[in-house]
Design an enzyme around this catalytic site. Structure first.
Site, PDB file in Angstrom:
ATOM      1  N   SER A  17       4.972  34.281   4.709  1.00 40.56           N
ATOM      2  CA  SER A  17       4.483  35.325   3.795  1.00 40.56           C
ATOM      3  C   SER A  17       3.924  36.546   4.536  1.00 40.56           C
ATOM      4  CB  SER A  17       3.439  34.756   2.835  1.00 40.56           C
ATOM      5  OG  SER A  17       4.049  33.824   1.989  1.00 40.56           O
ATOM      6  N   LYS A  66      -2.957  25.881  -6.452  1.00 35.38           N
ATOM      7  CA  LYS A  66      -2.193  26.566  -7.508  1.00 35.38           C
ATOM      8  C   LYS A  66      -2.727  26.314  -8.922  1.00 35.38           C
ATOM      9  CE  LYS A  66       2.299  27.302  -5.364  1.00 35.38           C
ATOM     10  NZ  LYS A  66       3.743  27.098  -5.463  1.00 35.38           N
ATOM     11  N   ASP A 102       6.911  32.085  -8.622  1.00 35.67           N
ATOM     12  CA  ASP A 102       7.915  31.073  -8.249  1.00 35.67           C
ATOM     13  C   ASP A 102       9.044  31.091  -9.287  1.00 35.67           C
ATOM     14  OD1 ASP A 102       6.667  30.200  -5.964  1.00 35.67           O
ATOM     15  OD2 ASP A 102       5.530  28.618  -6.975  1.00 35.67           O
ATOM     16  N   ALA A 128       7.416  22.842  -8.362  1.00 36.34           N
ATOM     17  CA  ALA A 128       8.572  23.747  -8.327  1.00 36.34           C
ATOM     18  C   ALA A 128       9.521  23.445  -9.491  1.00 36.34           C
ATOM     19  CB  ALA A 128       9.308  23.599  -6.997  1.00 36.34           C
ATOM     20  N   TYR A 212      14.189  25.380   2.418  1.00 33.96           N
ATOM     21  CA  TYR A 212      14.781  26.429   3.266  1.00 33.96           C
ATOM     22  C   TYR A 212      14.625  26.179   4.752  1.00 33.96           C
ATOM     23  CZ  TYR A 212      10.093  28.571   3.443  1.00 33.96           C
ATOM     24  OH  TYR A 212       8.760  28.817   3.618  1.00 33.96           O
TER      25      TYR A 212
HETATM   26  P1  NAP Z   1       5.732  18.394  -5.417  1.00 29.63           P
HETATM   27  O1  NAP Z   1       4.953  18.935  -6.560  1.00 29.63           O
HETATM   28  O2  NAP Z   1       5.048  17.515  -4.430  1.00 29.63           O
HETATM   29  O3  NAP Z   1       7.003  17.592  -6.019  1.00 29.63           O
HETATM   30  C1  NAP Z   1       7.904  16.949  -5.181  1.00 29.63           C
HETATM   31  C2  NAP Z   1       8.973  16.255  -6.014  1.00 29.63           C
HETATM   32  O4  NAP Z   1       9.936  15.705  -5.116  1.00 29.63           O
HETATM   33  C3  NAP Z   1       8.465  15.120  -6.867  1.00 29.63           C
HETATM   34  O5  NAP Z   1       9.149  15.122  -8.072  1.00 29.63           O
HETATM   35  C4  NAP Z   1       8.806  13.881  -6.023  1.00 29.63           C
HETATM   36  O6  NAP Z   1       9.103  12.728  -6.798  1.00 29.63           O
HETATM   37  C5  NAP Z   1      10.104  14.312  -5.377  1.00 29.63           C
HETATM   38  N1  NAP Z   1      10.300  13.593  -4.117  1.00 29.63           N
HETATM   39  C6  NAP Z   1       9.482  13.610  -3.029  1.00 29.63           C
HETATM   40  N2  NAP Z   1       9.996  12.819  -2.073  1.00 29.63           N
HETATM   41  C7  NAP Z   1      11.139  12.282  -2.580  1.00 29.63           C
HETATM   42  C8  NAP Z   1      12.105  11.362  -2.063  1.00 29.63           C
HETATM   43  N3  NAP Z   1      12.000  10.840  -0.829  1.00 29.63           N
HETATM   44  N4  NAP Z   1      13.164  11.022  -2.855  1.00 29.63           N
HETATM   45  C9  NAP Z   1      13.282  11.546  -4.099  1.00 29.63           C
HETATM   46  N5  NAP Z   1      12.379  12.419  -4.649  1.00 29.63           N
HETATM   47  C10 NAP Z   1      11.324  12.772  -3.875  1.00 29.63           C
HETATM   48  O7  NAP Z   1       6.370  19.569  -4.548  1.00 29.63           O
HETATM   49  P2  NAP Z   1       6.845  21.029  -5.050  1.00 29.63           P
HETATM   50  O8  NAP Z   1       5.719  21.972  -4.922  1.00 29.63           O
HETATM   51  O9  NAP Z   1       7.529  20.893  -6.356  1.00 29.63           O
HETATM   52  O10 NAP Z   1       7.870  21.410  -3.877  1.00 29.63           O
HETATM   53  C11 NAP Z   1       9.044  20.649  -3.698  1.00 29.63           C
HETATM   54  C12 NAP Z   1       9.874  21.179  -2.549  1.00 29.63           C
HETATM   55  O11 NAP Z   1      10.224  22.535  -2.770  1.00 29.63           O
HETATM   56  C13 NAP Z   1       9.160  21.157  -1.201  1.00 29.63           C
HETATM   57  O12 NAP Z   1      10.036  20.522  -0.315  1.00 29.63           O
HETATM   58  C14 NAP Z   1       8.990  22.590  -0.805  1.00 29.63           C
HETATM   59  O13 NAP Z   1       9.271  22.791   0.564  1.00 29.63           O
HETATM   60  C15 NAP Z   1      10.055  23.303  -1.612  1.00 29.63           C
HETATM   61  N6  NAP Z   1       9.594  24.630  -2.044  1.00 29.63           N
HETATM   62  C16 NAP Z   1      10.336  25.717  -1.664  1.00 29.63           C
HETATM   63  C17 NAP Z   1       9.929  26.966  -2.064  1.00 29.63           C
HETATM   64  C18 NAP Z   1      10.729  28.183  -1.657  1.00 29.63           C
HETATM   65  O14 NAP Z   1      10.195  29.295  -1.724  1.00 29.63           O
HETATM   66  N7  NAP Z   1      11.984  28.044  -1.295  1.00 29.63           N
HETATM   67  C19 NAP Z   1       8.784  27.125  -2.856  1.00 29.63           C
HETATM   68  C20 NAP Z   1       8.069  25.999  -3.244  1.00 29.63           C
HETATM   69  C21 NAP Z   1       8.485  24.741  -2.823  1.00 29.63           C
HETATM   70  P3  NAP Z   1       7.959  11.667  -7.233  1.00 29.63           P
HETATM   71  O15 NAP Z   1       7.397  12.230  -8.489  1.00 29.63           O
HETATM   72  O16 NAP Z   1       8.701  10.415  -7.428  1.00 29.63           O
HETATM   73  O17 NAP Z   1       6.969  11.615  -6.110  1.00 29.63           O
END
Ligand code: NAP
Length: 267
Positions: A17, A66, A102, A128, A212
């Site tokens: 950022s 958040k 987002d 997300a 990413y």
């Molecule tokens: P979060 O709230 O922790 O949610 C993660 C989700 O992934 C949950 O639904 C979890 O399932 C699932 N998950 C985790 N490990 C898993 C596995 N081994 N197999 C299957 N499902 C799994 O995280 P978030 O904030 O939504 O972010 C998720 C991802 O998006 C992160 O990897 C982050 O790097 C990426 N992200 C990217 C950006 C961008 O700007 N490109 C922005 C934000 C986030 P359960 O409910 O079963 O635990």
């Protein structure tokens, strides 16, 4: 006086950022600086008081603040309320507002497509994924299906947004127009060799991975090999950041220039 912006989060590892926003300020000749403020959860209340006292102009907010930041705001946009989380704090008419860019990050790359997919499968049900569902509904995607390893969490999204929920084990039986990965599967480290999609891709399917790092995840590499259109996670990062920049400065930082800066920083 130099305007101050920054990002709060904990732990706040390396973040792109500051690179994005400082390059935008420089390119557009804006007298401002953007810094990283690692902030433990217990420090949030004092920090938000400081935000008002020192008239910090804007904040990016990341995990774990958040949701908790919401009680320190005067107003929230409809989007932020719908998602139930804030990733951007800004001033408007002397009030402190919260927004969720987002959602922009997720849908701006889709909105630019000639044919926006009519059906979408969202893999994951975390923060997300909530932003993704709100965005896909804004884009008027006709059918949205959520699928998560822990079904009960997907059901909360199903209930909150009136979308269909399918068992994680049954995801490959679906043939959506868009597969959107919001899980960390494929992310560098232990999960890098994994993919959330282990079957053939439906014909004409668009595949979007918000991970990413690496830029080209296993999911995206396989989808591209099968001729699918793909969207890399850096696009989400870029567009959520450009939307923040717009809110804070009222100015437009050129997406291509900003993308170049990010790709250079990542390499
Ligand atoms: P979060 O709230 O922790 O949610 C993660 C989700 O992934 C949950 O639904 C979890 O399932 C699932 N998950 C985790 N490990 C898993 C596995 N081994 N197999 C299957 N499902 C799994 O995280 P978030 O904030 O939504 O972010 C998720 C991802 O998006 C992160 O990897 C982050 O790097 C990426 N992200 C990217 C950006 C961008 O700007 N490109 C922005 C934000 C986030 P359960 O409910 O079963 O635990």
């Amino acid at each position: 006086m130099t305007q101050r912006y920054g990002i709060i989060g904990w732990p706040l590892g390396h973040t792109l950022s500051p690179t994005l926003h400082n390059s935008g300020f420089k390119t557009l000749g804006i007298d401002a600086e953007y810094v990283a403020w690692p902030l433990e959860p217990l420090g949030l209340s004092d920090f938000m008081a400081r935000f008002r006292d020192e008239e910090i102009q804007g904040l990016s907010v990341t995990i774990p603040h958040k949701r908790s930041v919401m009680k320190y705001l005067d107003e929230m946009t409809f989007r932020a309320k719908s998602v139930g989380a804030v990733n951007t704090v800004f001033w408007k008419d002397d009030l402190v507002w919260g927004e969720n860019t987002d959602v922009n990050g997720l849908i701006d790359p889709l909105a630019k497509m000639r044919n926006v997919p009519k059906t979408a499968l969202v893999l994951g049900a975390g923060g997300a994924a909530r932003a993704a569902v709100v965005g896909l509904q804004e884009l008027e995607v006709g059918e949205i299906i959520v699928c998560n390893r822990t079904r009960s969490k997907a059901e909360i999204l199903g209930h909150d947004f009136n979308v269909r929920v399918v068992d994680w084990e049954k995801r490959h039986e679906l043939a959506p127009g868009l597969i959107l990965n919001t899980t960390p599967l494929g992310m560098s480290g232990e999960l890098e060799t994994l993919s959330p999609w282990e079957a053939d891709f439906p014909r004409g399917c668009v595949v979007y991975d918000i991970v990413y790092n690496p830029l080209r995840t296993r999911l995206l590499a396989e989808a591209r090999e099968k001729g699918c259109e793909i969207i890399e996670g850096i696009e989400m990062f870029l567009h959520q950041g450009l939307a923040q920049f717009r809110l804070w400065t009222g100015r437009e930082y050129d997406a291509q220039a900003a993308r170049r800066v990010l790709l250079e920083a990542l390499s």
